[in-house]
Write a protein that holds these residues in place. Structure first.
Motif, PDB file in Angstrom:
ATOM      1  N   ASN A  86       0.848  -1.196   0.000  1.00  0.00           N
ATOM      2  CA  ASN A  86       0.000   0.000   0.000  1.00  0.00           C
ATOM      3  C   ASN A  86       0.880   1.242   0.000  1.00  0.00           C
ATOM      4  OD1 ASN A  86      -2.688  -1.139   0.137  1.00  0.00           O
ATOM      5  ND2 ASN A  86      -2.149  -1.832   2.192  1.00  0.00           N
ATOM      6  N   VAL A  87       0.746   2.057  -1.052  1.00  0.00           N
ATOM      7  CA  VAL A  87       1.585   3.253  -1.204  1.00  0.00           C
ATOM      8  C   VAL A  87       0.733   4.421  -1.666  1.00  0.00           C
ATOM      9  CG1 VAL A  87       3.468   4.310  -2.532  1.00  0.00           C
ATOM     10  CG2 VAL A  87       3.688   1.941  -1.724  1.00  0.00           C
ATOM     11  N   GLU A  88       0.906   5.576  -1.003  1.00  0.00           N
ATOM     12  CA  GLU A  88       0.323   6.824  -1.493  1.00  0.00           C
ATOM     13  C   GLU A  88       1.453   7.698  -2.002  1.00  0.00           C
ATOM     14  OE1 GLU A  88      -2.565  10.601  -0.327  1.00  0.00           O
ATOM     15  OE2 GLU A  88      -2.040   9.135   1.220  1.00  0.00           O
ATOM     16  N   LEU A  89       1.344   8.082  -3.264  1.00  0.00           N
ATOM     17  CA  LEU A  89       2.327   8.945  -3.914  1.00  0.00           C
ATOM     18  C   LEU A  89       1.666  10.307  -4.098  1.00  0.00           C
ATOM     19  CD1 LEU A  89       5.201   8.253  -4.902  1.00  0.00           C
ATOM     20  CD2 LEU A  89       4.235   7.883  -7.177  1.00  0.00           C
ATOM     21  N   ILE A  90       2.208  11.332  -3.446  1.00  0.00           N
ATOM     22  CA  ILE A  90       1.641  12.678  -3.508  1.00  0.00           C
ATOM     23  C   ILE A  90       2.473  13.504  -4.477  1.00  0.00           C
ATOM     24  CG2 ILE A  90       1.037  14.740  -2.185  1.00  0.00           C
ATOM     25  CD1 ILE A  90       0.969  12.847   0.300  1.00  0.00           C
ATOM     26  N   ILE A  91       1.819  14.101  -5.460  1.00  0.00           N
ATOM     27  CA  ILE A  91       2.505  14.857  -6.507  1.00  0.00           C
ATOM     28  C   ILE A  91       2.454  16.338  -6.146  1.00  0.00           C
ATOM     29  CG2 ILE A  91       2.651  15.300  -8.973  1.00  0.00           C
ATOM     30  CD1 ILE A  91       3.008  12.323  -8.084  1.00  0.00           C
ATOM     31  N   ALA A  92       3.630  16.965  -6.026  1.00  0.00           N
ATOM     32  CA  ALA A  92       3.714  18.364  -5.588  1.00  0.00           C
ATOM     33  C   ALA A  92       4.815  19.063  -6.362  1.00  0.00           C
ATOM     34  CB  ALA A  92       3.965  18.427  -4.086  1.00  0.00           C
ATOM     35  N   GLY A  93       5.050  20.318  -5.988  1.00  0.00           N
ATOM     36  CA  GLY A  93       6.137  21.091  -6.594  1.00  0.00           C
ATOM     37  C   GLY A  93       5.643  22.019  -7.675  1.00  0.00           C
ATOM     38  N   THR A  94       6.491  22.998  -8.014  1.00  0.00           N
ATOM     39  CA  THR A  94       6.154  23.982  -9.040  1.00  0.00           C
ATOM     40  C   THR A  94       6.546  23.504 -10.434  1.00  0.00           C
ATOM     41  OG1 THR A  94       8.266  25.062  -8.581  1.00  0.00           O
ATOM     42  CG2 THR A  94       6.326  25.937  -7.460  1.00  0.00           C
ATOM     43  N   ASN A  95       7.507  22.571 -10.518  1.00  0.00           N
ATOM     44  CA  ASN A  95       7.915  22.006 -11.805  1.00  0.00           C
ATOM     45  C   ASN A  95       7.222  20.674 -12.039  1.00  0.00           C
ATOM     46  OD1 ASN A  95       9.752  24.122 -12.036  1.00  0.00           O
ATOM     47  ND2 ASN A  95      11.441  22.938 -11.177  1.00  0.00           N
ATOM     48  N   THR A  96       7.169  20.251 -13.293  1.00  0.00           N
ATOM     49  CA  THR A  96       6.653  18.924 -13.607  1.00  0.00           C
ATOM     50  C   THR A  96       7.589  17.864 -13.049  1.00  0.00           C
ATOM     51  OG1 THR A  96       5.580  19.706 -15.619  1.00  0.00           O
ATOM     52  CG2 THR A  96       6.058  17.354 -15.499  1.00  0.00           C
ATOM     53  N   ASN A  97       7.022  16.873 -12.357  1.00  0.00           N
ATOM     54  CA  ASN A  97       7.781  15.702 -11.940  1.00  0.00           C
ATOM     55  C   ASN A  97       7.866  14.759 -13.132  1.00  0.00           C
ATOM     56  OD1 ASN A  97       8.096  15.835  -8.765  1.00  0.00           O
ATOM     57  ND2 ASN A  97       6.069  16.623  -9.267  1.00  0.00           N
TER      58      ASN A  97
END
Length: 201
Positions: A86-97
């Motif tokens: 079970n993994v939650e990946l949170i996408i953040a930041g001002t640039n594209t990951n």
């Protein structure tokens, strides 16, 4: 209500990172040969510039939770990000990951059928599978199941014969749920946008 602790940030350029749930049910992070550290609220960055180092996240029945902030991975041999349990990946930041994986690997690779991969947050993620790998999901001849997208601007690009989101070449994709976010799934040749790879069920 207690405020969540500020995220501890690790720079992937300093070495590949393994995140896992310990026997005590707490989340640990280990970078390179360094000793593991307990890091419940973890943010990983490369400050927008590319690295060949990779991220491995091993959730258990207790979920692992990791934020990607301005991460840029370009690896020629492995999966940029590999998850299990079970993994939650949170996408953040001002640039594209941006996550680019090597041949036979998915951009965000779900390495088992146990647990659920949940992708959330308000950032932008572009995930590119290598040849025969899905953008998000399975590697070559590896099925992918239990993927939930709850937010973010997501582009999942399958490598040749890989699904955008789902199975790699010769593999199926199932139990894929998109609840929210702006999601684009682009398959490689002869594969589904969301679902199976080439010759997958």
């Amino acid at each position: 209500m207690m405020e969540e602790e500020p995220a501890y940030q690790m720079n992937l350029k300093d070495g590949s990172i393994r995140v896992y749930i310990g026997d005590d049910g707490k989340q640990y992070a280990q970078q390179g040969e360094n000793a593991p550290q307990q890091r419940g609220n973890l943010s990983i960055t490369t400050n927008g510039s590319p690295t060949e180092n990779t991220i491995t996240i091993e959730g258990g029945t207790t979920g692992a939770k990791v934020t990607l902030s301005n991460v840029n991975i370009e690896t020629t041999s492995n999966a940029a990000v590999s998850v299990s349990g079970n993994v939650e990946l949170i996408i953040a930041g001002t640039n594209t990951n941006t996550l680019r994986s090597g041949p036979k690997h998915a951009g965000v690779e779900k390495a088992d059928d146990n647990g659920t991969l949940t992708i959330s947050g308000f950032g932008t993620l572009n995930a590119y599978g290598g040849e025969s790998g899905a953008g998000i999901g399975g590697a070559w001849h590896k099925n992918a199941s239990n993927i939930v997208i709850e937010g973010g601007t997501i582009e999942a690009h399958g490598g040749n014969w890989g699904a955008g989101i789902g199975g790699g070449h010769g593999a199926a994709g199932q139990n894929i749920t998109i609840r929210d976010g702006n999601v684009t799934a682009k398959p490689g040749g002869e594969a589904a946008g969301i679902g199976g790879g080439y010759l997958g069920d």
